[in-house]
Scaffold this motif. Structure first.
Motif, PDB file in Angstrom:
ATOM      1  N   UNK A  36      85.592 -29.321 130.700  1.00 57.59           N
ATOM      2  CA  UNK A  36      86.591 -28.950 129.844  1.00 57.59           C
ATOM      3  C   UNK A  36      86.840 -29.802 128.545  1.00 57.59           C
ATOM      4  N   UNK A  37      86.896 -31.106 128.947  1.00 56.42           N
ATOM      5  CA  UNK A  37      87.074 -32.105 127.884  1.00 56.42           C
ATOM      6  C   UNK A  37      86.128 -32.054 126.827  1.00 56.42           C
ATOM      7  N   UNK A  38      84.822 -31.735 127.278  1.00 58.88           N
ATOM      8  CA  UNK A  38      83.768 -31.634 126.023  1.00 58.88           C
ATOM      9  C   UNK A  38      83.578 -30.438 125.469  1.00 58.88           C
ATOM     10  N   UNK A  39      84.312 -29.404 125.936  1.00 61.32           N
ATOM     11  CA  UNK A  39      83.893 -27.979 125.695  1.00 61.32           C
ATOM     12  C   UNK A  39      84.196 -27.683 124.156  1.00 61.32           C
ATOM     13  N   UNK A  40      85.463 -28.120 123.643  1.00 58.61           N
ATOM     14  CA  UNK A  40      85.785 -27.955 122.200  1.00 58.61           C
ATOM     15  C   UNK A  40      84.863 -28.593 121.192  1.00 58.61           C
ATOM     16  N   UNK A  41      84.536 -30.163 121.490  1.00 61.71           N
ATOM     17  CA  UNK A  41      83.870 -30.853 120.733  1.00 61.71           C
ATOM     18  C   UNK A  41      82.534 -30.021 120.572  1.00 61.71           C
ATOM     19  N   UNK A  42      82.004 -29.685 121.692  1.00 67.01           N
ATOM     20  CA  UNK A  42      80.562 -29.257 122.020  1.00 67.01           C
ATOM     21  C   UNK A  42      80.295 -28.195 120.984  1.00 67.01           C
ATOM     22  N   UNK A  43      81.552 -27.327 120.793  1.00 61.62           N
ATOM     23  CA  UNK A  43      81.406 -26.060 119.955  1.00 61.62           C
ATOM     24  C   UNK A  43      81.272 -26.355 118.619  1.00 61.62           C
ATOM     25  N   UNK A  44      81.939 -27.433 118.106  1.00 61.98           N
ATOM     26  CA  UNK A  44      81.840 -27.953 116.709  1.00 61.98           C
ATOM     27  C   UNK A  44      80.685 -28.518 116.703  1.00 61.98           C
ATOM     28  N   UNK A  45      80.091 -29.316 117.501  1.00 60.88           N
ATOM     29  CA  UNK A  45      78.943 -30.203 117.336  1.00 60.88           C
ATOM     30  C   UNK A  45      77.603 -29.090 117.359  1.00 60.88           C
ATOM     31  N   UNK A  46      77.714 -28.049 117.799  1.00 59.41           N
ATOM     32  CA  UNK A  46      76.619 -27.099 117.962  1.00 59.41           C
ATOM     33  C   UNK A  46      76.430 -26.490 116.560  1.00 59.41           C
ATOM     34  N   UNK A  47      77.646 -26.196 115.861  1.00 56.33           N
ATOM     35  CA  UNK A  47      77.604 -25.670 114.434  1.00 56.33           C
ATOM     36  C   UNK A  47      76.762 -26.764 113.612  1.00 56.33           C
ATOM     37  N   UNK A  48      76.690 -27.929 113.923  1.00 61.87           N
ATOM     38  CA  UNK A  48      76.300 -28.709 113.284  1.00 61.87           C
ATOM     39  C   UNK A  48      74.629 -29.393 113.614  1.00 61.87           C
ATOM     40  N   UNK A  49      74.412 -28.728 114.651  1.00 60.12           N
ATOM     41  CA  UNK A  49      73.064 -28.965 115.483  1.00 60.12           C
ATOM     42  C   UNK A  49      73.198 -30.618 115.899  1.00 60.12           C
ATOM     43  N   UNK A  50      74.500 -30.869 116.318  1.00 59.58           N
ATOM     44  CA  UNK A  50      74.557 -32.469 116.791  1.00 59.58           C
ATOM     45  C   UNK A  50      74.868 -31.994 118.384  1.00 59.58           C
ATOM     46  N   UNK A  51      74.848 -33.430 119.113  1.00 56.41           N
ATOM     47  CA  UNK A  51      74.921 -33.260 120.626  1.00 56.41           C
ATOM     48  C   UNK A  51      76.115 -34.436 120.801  1.00 56.41           C
ATOM     49  N   UNK A  52      76.420 -34.611 122.211  1.00 53.52           N
ATOM     50  CA  UNK A  52      77.536 -35.472 122.488  1.00 53.52           C
ATOM     51  C   UNK A  52      77.101 -36.931 121.946  1.00 53.52           C
ATOM     52  N   UNK A  53      75.884 -37.223 121.997  1.00 56.15           N
ATOM     53  CA  UNK A  53      75.493 -38.724 121.526  1.00 56.15           C
ATOM     54  C   UNK A  53      76.210 -39.022 120.164  1.00 56.15           C
ATOM     55  N   UNK A  54      75.989 -37.885 119.310  1.00 62.38           N
ATOM     56  CA  UNK A  54      76.478 -37.976 117.937  1.00 62.38           C
ATOM     57  C   UNK A  54      77.976 -38.150 117.983  1.00 62.38           C
ATOM     58  N   UNK A  55      78.675 -37.313 118.814  1.00 65.57           N
ATOM     59  CA  UNK A  55      80.130 -37.464 118.925  1.00 65.57           C
ATOM     60  C   UNK A  55      80.567 -38.878 119.285  1.00 65.57           C
ATOM     61  N   UNK A  56      80.052 -39.591 120.354  1.00 72.44           N
ATOM     62  CA  UNK A  56      80.184 -40.848 120.931  1.00 72.44           C
ATOM     63  C   UNK A  56      80.103 -42.005 119.822  1.00 72.44           C
ATOM     64  N   UNK A  57      79.006 -41.806 118.905  1.00 74.88           N
ATOM     65  CA  UNK A  57      78.684 -42.669 117.808  1.00 74.88           C
ATOM     66  C   UNK A  57      79.539 -42.615 116.706  1.00 74.88           C
ATOM     67  N   UNK A  87      71.608 -42.143 115.095  1.00 75.50           N
ATOM     68  CA  UNK A  87      72.115 -42.609 113.624  1.00 75.50           C
ATOM     69  C   UNK A  87      71.292 -41.914 112.309  1.00 75.50           C
ATOM     70  N   UNK A  88      70.011 -41.827 112.384  1.00 75.66           N
ATOM     71  CA  UNK A  88      69.487 -41.369 111.259  1.00 75.66           C
ATOM     72  C   UNK A  88      70.095 -39.961 110.887  1.00 75.66           C
TER      73      UNK A  88
END
Length: 172
Positions: A36-57, A87-88
């Motif tokens: 549940x905690x990661x679900x909202x950010x995951x939706x935003x990240x998926x739009x940008x083709x990013x994952x949770x590692x990008x979010x943590x960075x 990072x790239x």
């Protein structure tokens, strides 16, 4: 009936002698809460083709502008190869800026750009809202107990890292 702060739970749970079933339920609660905690950010990240590692960075660079690549590797606990890939993408997309270190020119310091700050804010706002609602619903004693449980689950090195980060934001 709800327990008062400081009272022993009345749900049949003796906290000193938890059964395997009670532990399993706690583990499952963590899995579902994390989902549940990661679900909202995951939706935003998926739009940008990013994952949770990008979010943590993004989170840790935002928390400590000028963080070195070495320090970020340590905080995230990932390989250089894995972090370089993340990072790239963030650098190429204009979300993170890398600058030569002030004390050591071999170091690379990381900063979020205005776009990076906006994305990090968008990602973290959803999580802050969820945490705020949960903390309010549970109350201050439960929040303190929750933090105590989380810290007790960390190994010594992880706890040291966490406390060092926590101290970074405390007022002087």
């Amino acid at each position: 009936m709800q327990n008062q702060p400081g009272q022993i739970p009345t749900g049949g749970e003796n906290l000193l002698f938890l059964t395997d079933d009670q532990l399993r339920r706690g583990i499952e609660a963590m899995f579902f809460a994390y989902r549940a905690f990661t679900s909202d950010p995951d939706l935003i990240l998926s739009e940008l083709d990013y994952g949770r590692a990008h979010h943590r960075a993004l989170h840790f660079i935002n928390r400590d502008p000028g963080l070195t690549v070495t320090a970020l590797l340590d905080v995230l606990g990932v390989t250089k190869q894995s972090l370089n890939r993340v990072l790239r993408a963030l650098l190429d997309d204009g979300l993170v800026e890398s600058r030569v270190g002030r004390r050591d020119r071999r170091e690379r310091q990381l900063f979020l750009t205005e776009q990076g700050i906006a994305l990090e804010r968008r990602l973290s706002e959803t999580q802050r809202a969820r945490m705020r609602a949960a903390y309010r619903a549970a109350g201050p004693h439960a929040v303190a107990g929750f933090r105590q449980v989380l810290e007790a689950m960390m190994d010594r090195d992880t706890l040291r890292q966490y406390k060092a980060l926590k101290d970074l934001q405390e007022p002087t």
